[in-house]
Motif scaffolding. Structure first.
Motif, mmCIF file in Angstrom:
data_model
loop_
_atom_site.group_PDB
_atom_site.id
_atom_site.type_symbol
_atom_site.label_atom_id
_atom_site.label_comp_id
_atom_site.label_asym_id
_atom_site.label_seq_id
_atom_site.Cartn_x
_atom_site.Cartn_y
_atom_site.Cartn_z
ATOM 1 N N ASP A 169 0.835 -1.211 0.000
ATOM 2 C CA ASP A 169 0.000 0.000 0.000
ATOM 3 C C ASP A 169 0.859 1.246 0.000
ATOM 4 O O ASP A 169 0.562 2.233 -0.678
ATOM 5 N N ASP A 218 2.088 1.577 -3.512
ATOM 6 C CA ASP A 218 1.010 1.991 -4.419
ATOM 7 C C ASP A 218 0.716 3.470 -4.270
ATOM 8 O O ASP A 218 0.576 4.204 -5.258
ATOM 9 N N ALA A 219 0.631 3.899 -3.008
ATOM 10 C CA ALA A 219 0.330 5.309 -2.769
ATOM 11 C C ALA A 219 1.418 6.183 -3.372
ATOM 12 O O ALA A 219 1.151 7.203 -4.008
ATOM 13 N N ARG A 269 3.419 5.385 -5.853
ATOM 14 C CA ARG A 269 3.378 5.328 -7.308
ATOM 15 C C ARG A 269 2.337 6.310 -7.837
ATOM 16 O O ARG A 269 2.577 7.055 -8.782
ATOM 17 N N SER A 270 1.214 6.296 -7.167
ATOM 18 C CA SER A 270 0.134 7.170 -7.586
ATOM 19 C C SER A 270 0.582 8.633 -7.522
ATOM 20 O O SER A 270 0.319 9.417 -8.430
ATOM 21 N N LEU A 300 2.945 9.327 -10.302
ATOM 22 C CA LEU A 300 2.258 9.435 -11.591
ATOM 23 C C LEU A 300 1.544 10.772 -11.706
ATOM 24 O O LEU A 300 1.489 11.356 -12.792
ATOM 25 N N ARG A 301 1.003 11.232 -10.567
ATOM 26 C CA ARG A 301 0.343 12.532 -10.612
ATOM 27 C C ARG A 301 1.319 13.600 -11.093
ATOM 28 O O ARG A 301 1.016 14.407 -11.967
ATOM 29 N N LEU A 335 10.319 5.395 -9.852
ATOM 30 C CA LEU A 335 9.222 4.440 -9.998
ATOM 31 C C LEU A 335 9.750 3.055 -10.314
ATOM 32 O O LEU A 335 9.196 2.059 -9.857
ATOM 33 N N GLU A 348 8.924 -0.244 -8.336
ATOM 34 C CA GLU A 348 8.367 -1.496 -8.866
ATOM 35 C C GLU A 348 9.248 -2.673 -8.468
ATOM 36 O O GLU A 348 8.757 -3.744 -8.113
#
Lengths: 229, 782, 174
Positions: free
Chosen positions: C113, C116-117, C119-120, C123-124, C155, C159
């Motif tokens: 999590d 993921d947070a 990464r988000s 990406l923003r 990133l 990953e």
């Protein structure tokens, strides 16, 4: 299930197993018209399977898929094929152009599958090739053009029927960054101007950056990052 | 280039073929099956001469009654034989009655003990037939107890119907058997001379072999190229790790060699299986025993050496226009447009070889076998040379129709050579077959003898041995189910002098209705005698001059050097009437001479006459002929029922024609198999593409149709070309045999029909794999 | 990188002495830069003042007095919030991210999590840069590309870490 408000294509609780491997294990998805959604995740996570289910290529073992209020899994194969022909467009990693047809014939192919006459189909195809800046390749065969050019032809082919949803599976996977970005620019621009939704499967962040939001698939489960925060 | 390098590279190729994982094995197996089928056919062909000669030898070894039979005295090593050949439905039955006259009487081949009267030994096939439901009718005719079976040595085929039955009292009937009874002291033809060969028949057989073997060669050439595209990629990879161009070629040849050698093994296996199957197969009444089919060692060795060698050569030849680069295979020869002129050389040259032999016919000695073979082969090879050009030229001009058509045409435009190669075999086979069919139907007239019987008045004749009274026999036959009319006639030969007569004519005895079937009578009452004027058949004999009352003629005369005849005198009665000949019952046999009603016939004459009963049948009664045969056999085993047909075909001719049909069927099956294999291979290579086409909604029907077109277009072109070449060859062959040229449309349609059926079959068989490949799973990458 | 949150996170598994905390920190995160004890001392007093930790007990013996600290509910919430909040995408982020991931593993939270947070969030930023690039001139493009490539490198690391979470769990929290 009820589809999220205003969504064009949505899915809930998708499960799909290939043999003993669970490719999808309760994945969900939704997309609005004009939206570009990136599907990300490590390889083998079920990204492509999710795309195949959403596009009605593979029926899921369980779960629901709604396209404009219609239940996809209730359709038979012929109906789903017809839907793919008229409402969906596809771009694959290696273009998958038919090697013996010329580029313009390749672009015109989806129209012809829908019953359009050859001349008209190729005229429409040519305007799309112009938009993707590959109209000079019309008479060439896929074997005679570069990877980036071929992929643009493939993008033209995916858009030529004016689809509501374009499914792109690693569309830049075989391209260098410059060509990849150009293809993404052209694809997303074209999709936005026609208000088409794009489902973009990729593992590359810079490609995913062309999306409006992303969902992450891991171990067959999906995670919508916008709604999670 | 040293031998050891060649050996090393070839070995490496062989190793690649067998250790290439599943893909390598699949490829090697495909090649091996293809080559194996070809090898099996080749071995079969090399075994055929042997099979025919064994058949011939077996036939010669059991010959009993010959025309040149010497008169033998009864002894303890003599045997009386009566010929009881018969038919059952459409099968013929070889039957013999045996009566040994002493303890040392010869046993026929394949028989251990003589059957006693009331017993018989039968061939296995006849035994099965008699014991089956469908053989019930025949069992009525052959009611004797079955005491044994005839061994292989006494039969000329595994499904031949034959029997030997025991009989009594043949000695008294030696004379009345019409030559169907004889006394022998051994079996086997005393002078088993070669049948004199007929140049036209030889030509036919020669052409049949060339026509059948050519497609096999084409097929083998195609088989070693299975999986070519994948192999190209592997060769490129080999170049990348440092193999030079020559090495890559030799490794490729080694791979083909592995497939060919494996194919030899497969071929031997197929051949052995086929040999066993051949024992259970009857084609046009011809069957063989597996043991007949032993290829001659020299020819078999030749096959074993030639096939692998050919595989290597074909591979090297196929790679001649190819540059194997480390990063891929480049076909340098592709852009050059196919030229026409040298492709025309072959067929034109072939024709040129055949033309000088025009008009030779059968009376000018044998045809030059080499010229014929080379000429026919060049014409047929010309098909394989012309076809790629034709396919390329035509396909380039084909317009675009529907999507499936467009896909197929475009594909053909890109790789017309592959398509042409696939169809070559069919084209050659069809061209050859059409030519042969033309030759057959042209020559048929020569070999099909008119029997001269009038089939509308009567359809069967039952010849009666002399001691069987005509009238009761006629009555029983007439009462048989399905017989609507029975005419009884007794005939004898009558001359103007008891010895060495100069001229003679026939004497026919019967009742008025029967006589009216022979000639047009002014009026008829029992007691009348007629003479027939101006019958064409009488030739120079002037019947009117003989018809002088008081003139004496002799029946059954004697001739110098022959047995004494009965020499029964017959004096012309008064009040003879003239009759006109008609195309009646006996048209073509003897329709002239004297016709005598029963009352007018002196009893003394009877022994010199042979009786026949002519039957008109209701052909709608099932098995009516066999019902008649059963009645006839019940009257006397020596009666000889004959079914009349308008024409009779030469047996030798049938055999050749049979060979062609069997061969053509095998070859087309073989080619169908190879088409299927390449089709499947091509589909497998395009699996991803097919799946992606399905993804964007292509109908399965569209793709299936495009597969059909892809096969159908080249096959159609191949058939058109094959028809043209076949017609040309046919005309040339007919001219050579000096036969009027006639186009046999039926056979052209039949052959093209078979070709079409092959296309359809291949397409249908490749549909299930196609549909499987089109499943979306093909899109999965990871 | 927040030492306060890290020490708090370490306390989640149970009360510890200040010196223990320093040792645990050095062992897990401070390979190249061990903490100075004074740093621990001052951080802990700040946390104490904010009510995120309490003194669980004081040990007196021959040596200096040793306080034992325990985390409060407010402290746990604070750690949770810290882990869930993605870092502002900027260069040389990995040490913070690494700390977060390890802490999440140590405290049996879902480390994925955290990734993921992040990464988000990345990406923003990348979306914004991509958008700017598409509208801007060549200079803009080049500048944006530079930033994009750096973010992409982060990133990629992210990953890779995500792919190796199971292994990492075995080493840091057996």
């Amino acid at each position: 299930m009820t589809a999220p408000e205003g969504s064009l294509l949505s899915a809930e609780g998708l499960c799909k197993a290939y043999g003993s491997t669970m490719a999808l294990d309760g994945a969900s998805f939704s997309i609005h018209p004009g939206e570009v959604v990136a599907v990300m995740g490590p390889s083998g996570s079920g990204k492509s399977t999710l795309l195949h289910c959403l596009a009605g290529i593979v029926p899921p073992d369980s779960g629901t898929i709604l396209y404009q209020g219609r239940e996809l899994s209730a359709m038979n194969d012929a109906q789903r094929s017809a839907l793919r022909r008229s409402e969906f467009g596809f771009v694959f990693q290696f273009g998958q152009l038919v090697p013996e047809l010329t580029c313009v014939e390749n672009v015109a192919l989806p129209l012809r599958l829908n019953g359009a006459r050859r001349k008209e189909a190729e005229r429409t195809a040519l305007t799309w090739m112009e938009r993707l800046e590959v109209d000079d390749l019309a008479k060439k065969r896929p074997g005679e053009v570069s990877g980036g050019q071929g992929q643009r032809v493939a993008v033209a082919r995916s858009l030529v029927t004016g689809p509501r949803v374009v499914f792109a599976d690693e569309p830049t996977g075989a391209l260098d960054s410059l060509n990849g970005e150009r293809v993404m620019e052209l694809l997303t621009d074209a999709a936005r101007t026609t208000n088409a939704a794009v489902v973009l499967v990729t593992h590359e962040a810079r490609v995913a950056a062309y999306s409006d939001r992303e969902i992450v698939v891991r171990d067959g489960k999906s995670r919508d990052m916008e709604r999670a925060v | 280039m040293s031998v050891s390098r060649w050996a090393r590279d070839l070995t490496m190729g062989v190793r690649f073929a067998v250790t290439g994982g599943r893909e390598g094995w699949t490829r090697a197996t495909l090649t091996a099956v293809g080559v194996g089928l070809g090898v099996a056919l080749l071995l079969l062909t090399t075994a055929l001469p042997n099979a025919l000669s064994v058949r011939h030898a077996r036939e010669a070894a059991r010959v009993d009654l010959t025309f040149s039979l010497d008169a033998l005295e009864k002894a303890d090593d003599t045997l009386l034989v009566a010929r009881l050949d018969s038919d059952f439905r459409d099968r013929s039955i070889r039957g013999r009655a045996l009566e040994p006259e002493g303890p040392r009487a010869p046993l026929p081949p394949g028989v251990n003990t003589f059957p006693a009267p009331g017993e018989m030994v039968v061939s296995p096939a006849l035994k099965r037939l008699l014991e089956s439901d469908s053989g019930k009718l025949l069992r009525e005719r052959l009611p004797d107890r079955i005491t044994g079976t005839i061994g292989e040595a006494g039969l000329i085929g595994s499904s031949e119907l034959a029997y030997y039955q025991g009989i009594d009292g043949l000695a008294q009937r030696l004379d009345d058997g019409n030559g169907y009874i004889g006394r022998i002291d051994r079996f086997g033809d005393p002078q088993p001379g070669e049948e004199p060969s007929d140049p036209v028949l030889l030509l036919l057989i020669l052409v049949v072999f060339v026509v059948l073997l050519m497609p096999v060669a084409v097929f083998i050439a195609a088989a070693v190229r299975f999986g070519g595209e994948r192999r190209d990629r592997r060769l490129a990879a080999l170049r990348l790790v440092g193999a030079d161009g020559g090495m890559a070629r030799r490794i490729a040849a080694g791979e083909a060699l592995a497939g060919a050698v494996l194919g030899l093994v497969f071929g031997a296996g197929f051949f052995l299986i086929g040999r066993q199957l051949a024992g259970n197969t009857v084609v046009f009444e011809v069957s063989v025993f597996p043991s007949y089919l032993n290829p001659s060692p020299v020819l078999a060795l030749l096959v074993a050496v030639a096939v692998p060698a050919a595989a290597v050569l074909v591979t090297l030849f196929a790679l001649r226009g190819v540059v194997i680069e480390p990063l891929g295979v480049v076909r340098t020869s592709r852009p050059t447009r196919r030229r026409l002129w040298w492709r025309l050389l072959l067929p034109v040259g072939g024709l040129a070889l055949l033309v000088p032999m025009t008009g030779m016919g059968r009376d000018n000695g044998d045809f030059n076998q080499y010229l014929v073979t080379i000429g026919v082969m060049s014409l047929l090879i010309g098909v394989t040379a012309l076809l790629p050009w034709v396919v390329e030229a035509v396909v380039a001009r084909l317009g675009t129709g529907g999507v499936s058509w467009q896909l197929a045409v475009r594909r053909l435009q890109l790789s017309s050579g592959t398509a042409a190669r696939m169809v070559n075999g069919i084209a050659v086979a069809v061209a050859g077959a059409i030519a042969l069919q033309m030759l057959f139907s042209g020559v048929e007239g020569d070999y099909t003898n008119s029997t001269g019987n009038e089939v509308t008045l009567a359809q069967m004749e039952v010849r009666l041995p002399s001691h069987v009274p005509v009238d009761p026999a006629a009555e029983r036959l007439g009462g048989t189910e399905g017989v609507t009319e029975a005419y009884a006639l007794a005939k004898g030969w009558m001359v103007d002098s008891a010895h060495d007569a100069e001229s003679g004519t026939t004497l026919t005895v019967g009742d008025c209705p029967s006589l009216r079937m022979v000639a047009t009578l002014p009026s008829c009452e029992d007691g009348d005698t007629f003479y027939v004027r101006g019958a064409e058949y009488d030739g120079d004999v002037d019947v009117e001059k003989m018809a002088v009352p008081g003139n004496t003629m002799y029946l059954d005369p004697s001739y110098e050097g022959n047995e004494e005849g009965l020499q029964i005198p017959w004096t012309m009665p008064k009040g003879m009437k003239a009759a006109e000949p008609r195309r009646g019952l006996l048209v073509g046999i003897d329709r002239g001479g004297f016709l005598v009603t029963k009352k007018a016939m002196p009893a003394a004459v009877a022994p010199a006459l042979d009786g026949s009963v002519y039957l008109r049948l209701d052909e709608s009664v099932p098995d009516v002929q066999d019902l008649v045969r059963n009645t006839a056999a019940a009257i006397d085993p020596l009666t000889y029922p004959m079914t009349w047909s308008a024409t009779e075909r030469s047996d030798r001719f049938t055999a050749v024609r049979t060979g062609l049909f069997v061969g053509a069927a095998c070859v087309l099956t073989l080619i169908g198999a190879s088409l299927l294999v390449s089709q499947l291979e091509q589909l497998r290579e395009r699996r991803k593409l097919l799946s992606s086409l399905v993804a964007f909604g292509t109908r399965r029907r569209t793709l299936s149709l495009s597969v059909l077109w892809q096969t159908a277009i080249p096959v159609a072109l191949g058939l058109v070309l094959a028809t043209a070449v076949g017609l040309a060859l046919g005309v040339a062959l007919l001219k050579m045999t000096d036969t009027p040229v006639r186009v046999d449309l039926g056979s052209i349609l039949a052959m093209t029909g078979i070709g079409g059926a092959v296309v359809l079959g291949v397409t249908l068989l490749s549909l299930p794999p196609l549909l499987r490949l089109m499943r979306p799973e093909g899109l999965r990458t990871e | 990188m927040s030492i306060g949150h890290t020490l708090l996170g370490l306390l989640e598994s149970g009360p510890r002495h200040g010196y223990d905390l320093k040792r645990a920190f050095d062992e897990k995160f401070g390979h190249d830069r061990p903490l100075h004890y004074g740093q621990v001392y001052s951080t802990m007093s700040r946390l104490l003042k904010n009510g995120l930790v309490v003194v669980d007990g004081v040990e007196t013996g021959g040596g200096p007095e040793r306080k034992r600290y325990a985390i409060t509910d407010a402290g746990i919430t604070d750690v949770q919030r810290w882990l869930a909040t993605p870092e502002k995408p900027e260069p040389y982020l990995q040490s913070t991210l690494y700390t977060k991931v390890v802490l999440a593993l140590l405290t049996h939270r879902d480390a994925a999590d955290v990734l993921d947070a992040q990464r988000s969030e990345h990406l923003r930023s990348m979306r914004m840069l991509t958008d700017r690039k598409r509208k801007g001139d060549l200079a803009d493009q080049l500048i944006c590309d530079h930033a994009l490539f750096h973010l992409e490198a982060d990133l990629r690391w992210l990953e890779l870490t995500a792919a190796r979470l199971d292994k990492l769990r075995e080493t840091v929290a057996p």
